[in-house]
Structures are given as structure tokens and as C-alpha cells.
Motif scaffolding. Structure first.
Motif, PDB file in Angstrom:
ATOM      1  N   GLY A  63       0.810  -1.267  -0.124  1.00 36.81           N
ATOM      2  CA  GLY A  63       0.126   0.056   0.013  1.00 36.81           C
ATOM      3  C   GLY A  63       0.847   1.208   0.101  1.00 36.81           C
ATOM      4  O   GLY A  63       2.065   1.156  -0.246  1.00 36.81           O
ATOM      5  N   LEU A  64       0.359   2.344   0.420  1.00 36.44           N
ATOM      6  CA  LEU A  64       0.887   3.493   0.253  1.00 36.44           C
ATOM      7  C   LEU A  64       0.490   4.486   1.532  1.00 36.44           C
ATOM      8  O   LEU A  64      -0.634   4.605   1.970  1.00 36.44           O
ATOM      9  N   ASP A  65       1.564   4.557   2.448  1.00 38.69           N
ATOM     10  CA  ASP A  65       1.197   5.607   3.659  1.00 38.69           C
ATOM     11  C   ASP A  65       1.543   6.969   3.313  1.00 38.69           C
ATOM     12  O   ASP A  65       2.254   7.480   2.597  1.00 38.69           O
ATOM     13  N   LYS A  66       0.640   8.004   4.055  1.00 37.88           N
ATOM     14  CA  LYS A  66       0.747   9.240   3.544  1.00 37.88           C
ATOM     15  C   LYS A  66       0.590   9.989   4.822  1.00 37.88           C
ATOM     16  O   LYS A  66      -0.062   9.584   5.634  1.00 37.88           O
ATOM     17  N   TYR A  67       1.448  11.007   4.735  1.00 41.42           N
ATOM     18  CA  TYR A  67       1.770  11.782   6.057  1.00 41.42           C
ATOM     19  C   TYR A  67       1.582  13.358   5.385  1.00 41.42           C
ATOM     20  O   TYR A  67       2.027  13.674   4.567  1.00 41.42           O
ATOM     21  N   HIS A  68       0.859  14.223   6.249  1.00 39.70           N
ATOM     22  CA  HIS A  68       0.829  15.783   6.034  1.00 39.70           C
ATOM     23  C   HIS A  68       1.781  16.157   6.864  1.00 39.70           C
ATOM     24  O   HIS A  68       1.630  15.966   8.045  1.00 39.70           O
ATOM     25  N   VAL A  69       2.535  17.405   6.221  1.00 39.39           N
ATOM     26  CA  VAL A  69       3.387  18.278   7.323  1.00 39.39           C
ATOM     27  C   VAL A  69       3.493  19.499   6.745  1.00 39.39           C
ATOM     28  O   VAL A  69       3.309  20.024   5.589  1.00 39.39           O
ATOM     29  N   HIS A  70       3.760  20.597   7.764  1.00 38.43           N
ATOM     30  CA  HIS A  70       3.975  21.900   7.419  1.00 38.43           C
ATOM     31  C   HIS A  70       5.250  21.848   6.866  1.00 38.43           C
ATOM     32  O   HIS A  70       6.117  21.033   6.879  1.00 38.43           O
ATOM     33  N   LEU A  71       5.516  22.688   5.996  1.00 31.81           N
ATOM     34  CA  LEU A  71       6.924  22.860   5.395  1.00 31.81           C
ATOM     35  C   LEU A  71       8.109  23.158   6.256  1.00 31.81           C
ATOM     36  O   LEU A  71       9.014  22.356   5.984  1.00 31.81           O
ATOM     37  N   ARG A  72       8.018  23.784   7.534  1.00 33.84           N
ATOM     38  CA  ARG A  72       8.774  23.857   8.281  1.00 33.84           C
ATOM     39  C   ARG A  72       9.198  22.693   9.007  1.00 33.84           C
ATOM     40  O   ARG A  72      10.343  21.974   9.512  1.00 33.84           O
ATOM     41  N   CYS A  73       8.026  21.906   9.232  1.00 36.78           N
ATOM     42  CA  CYS A  73       8.001  20.776   9.924  1.00 36.78           C
ATOM     43  C   CYS A  73       8.573  19.536   8.937  1.00 36.78           C
ATOM     44  O   CYS A  73       9.570  18.729   9.319  1.00 36.78           O
ATOM     45  N   PHE A  74       8.629  19.692   7.650  1.00 32.47           N
ATOM     46  CA  PHE A  74       9.105  18.773   6.728  1.00 32.47           C
ATOM     47  C   PHE A  74      10.720  18.938   6.844  1.00 32.47           C
ATOM     48  O   PHE A  74      11.351  18.035   6.736  1.00 32.47           O
ATOM     49  N   ALA A  75      11.091  20.442   7.041  1.00 29.78           N
ATOM     50  CA  ALA A  75      12.547  20.699   6.861  1.00 29.78           C
ATOM     51  C   ALA A  75      13.289  20.166   8.050  1.00 29.78           C
ATOM     52  O   ALA A  75      14.333  19.426   7.890  1.00 29.78           O
ATOM     53  N   ALA A  76      12.524  20.164   9.146  1.00 26.16           N
ATOM     54  CA  ALA A  76      13.105  19.661  10.472  1.00 26.16           C
ATOM     55  C   ALA A  76      13.243  18.249  10.489  1.00 26.16           C
ATOM     56  O   ALA A  76      14.095  17.610  10.735  1.00 26.16           O
ATOM     57  N   TRP A  77      12.285  17.460   9.868  1.00 27.00           N
ATOM     58  CA  TRP A  77      12.204  16.020   9.745  1.00 27.00           C
ATOM     59  C   TRP A  77      13.234  15.732   8.758  1.00 27.00           C
ATOM     60  O   TRP A  77      14.088  14.812   8.780  1.00 27.00           O
ATOM     61  N   GLU A  78      13.591  16.358   7.601  1.00 27.02           N
ATOM     62  CA  GLU A  78      14.621  16.129   6.728  1.00 27.02           C
ATOM     63  C   GLU A  78      15.891  16.207   7.177  1.00 27.02           C
ATOM     64  O   GLU A  78      16.906  15.267   7.079  1.00 27.02           O
ATOM     65  N   LEU A  79      16.157  17.165   8.201  1.00 27.88           N
ATOM     66  CA  LEU A  79      17.504  17.090   8.850  1.00 27.88           C
ATOM     67  C   LEU A  79      17.549  16.002   9.989  1.00 27.88           C
ATOM     68  O   LEU A  79      18.713  15.693  10.216  1.00 27.88           O
ATOM     69  N   GLU A  80      16.566  15.677  10.664  1.00 27.98           N
ATOM     70  CA  GLU A  80      16.496  14.668  11.762  1.00 27.98           C
ATOM     71  C   GLU A  80      16.490  13.066  11.392  1.00 27.98           C
ATOM     72  O   GLU A  80      16.847  12.204  12.088  1.00 27.98           O
ATOM     73  N   ARG A  81      16.030  13.142  10.144  1.00 28.66           N
ATOM     74  CA  ARG A  81      15.688  11.681   9.929  1.00 28.66           C
ATOM     75  C   ARG A  81      17.025  10.802   9.564  1.00 28.66           C
ATOM     76  O   ARG A  81      17.049   9.346   9.326  1.00 28.66           O
TER      77      ARG A  81
END
Length: 89
Positions: A63-81
Motif C-alpha cells: 500500500g501507500l502511507d501518506k503523511y501531511h506536514v507543514h513546510l517547516r516541519c518537513f525541513a526539520a524532519w529532513e534534517l533529523e531523519r
């Protein structure tokens, strides 16, 4: 929310299994749809931009898992993942 707090929330989301630590298979951007951000837990309002990040999975339950994120939250996740992904697009 300040950057340190967002980064801590992003680390927690990955550590607790609420968000994957790998690069998304697809990323869509547009106006918020009122969904809850997977990083900060706040609604992404229609007056805000959001990313929908999608992860395909195979196995017993494909299947496909989908998540919604704010732009700033996406940037934080990119840095921390983590950075074990191939950096090429």
C-alpha cells in the motif's frame, strides 16, 4: 514554534515510528487541507502550505502511507531523519 523544538518533535516522530526515516517515494505540495501534521501535531490550515509525503510498502500488506506536514516541519524532519539515503535525486 522554534527550530529546536521542531527538530526534537521530528526526532521523536522517527524514533517512535510515527514517520519513516527514509526518503519519501513521492512528495506533493499545496495548500493545507486541515490534516494533522505528523511532526508537530497541529492542523495544517488552508492558509498554510503543506507537503504530503508518501511511502510505498510491499510485503503482506502492500500500500501507500501518506503523511501531511507543514513546510517547516518537513525541513526539520529532513534534517533529523538521517542521511543514509543516496543523496542523488
Amino acid at each position: 514554534m522554534d527550530e529546536n523544538t521542531l527538530r526534537e518533535k521530528a526526532r521523536s516522530a522517527v524514533r517512535d515510528g510515527k514517520l519513516p526515516s527514509r526518503r519519501p517515494d513521492r512528495t506533493w505540495g499545496g495548500p493545507g487541507v486541515g490534516a494533522i501534521c505528523a511532526v508537530c501535531g497541529l492542523s495544517v490550515r488552508s492558509s498554510e502550505m503543506e507537503f504530503e509525503i508518501q511511502f510505498a510498502h510491499d510485503g503482506d500488506n502492500p500500500g501507500l502511507d501518506k503523511y501531511h506536514v507543514h513546510l517547516r516541519c518537513f525541513a526539520a524532519w529532513e534534517l533529523e531523519r538521517g542521511s543514509d539515503d543516496d543523496p542523488s535525486p
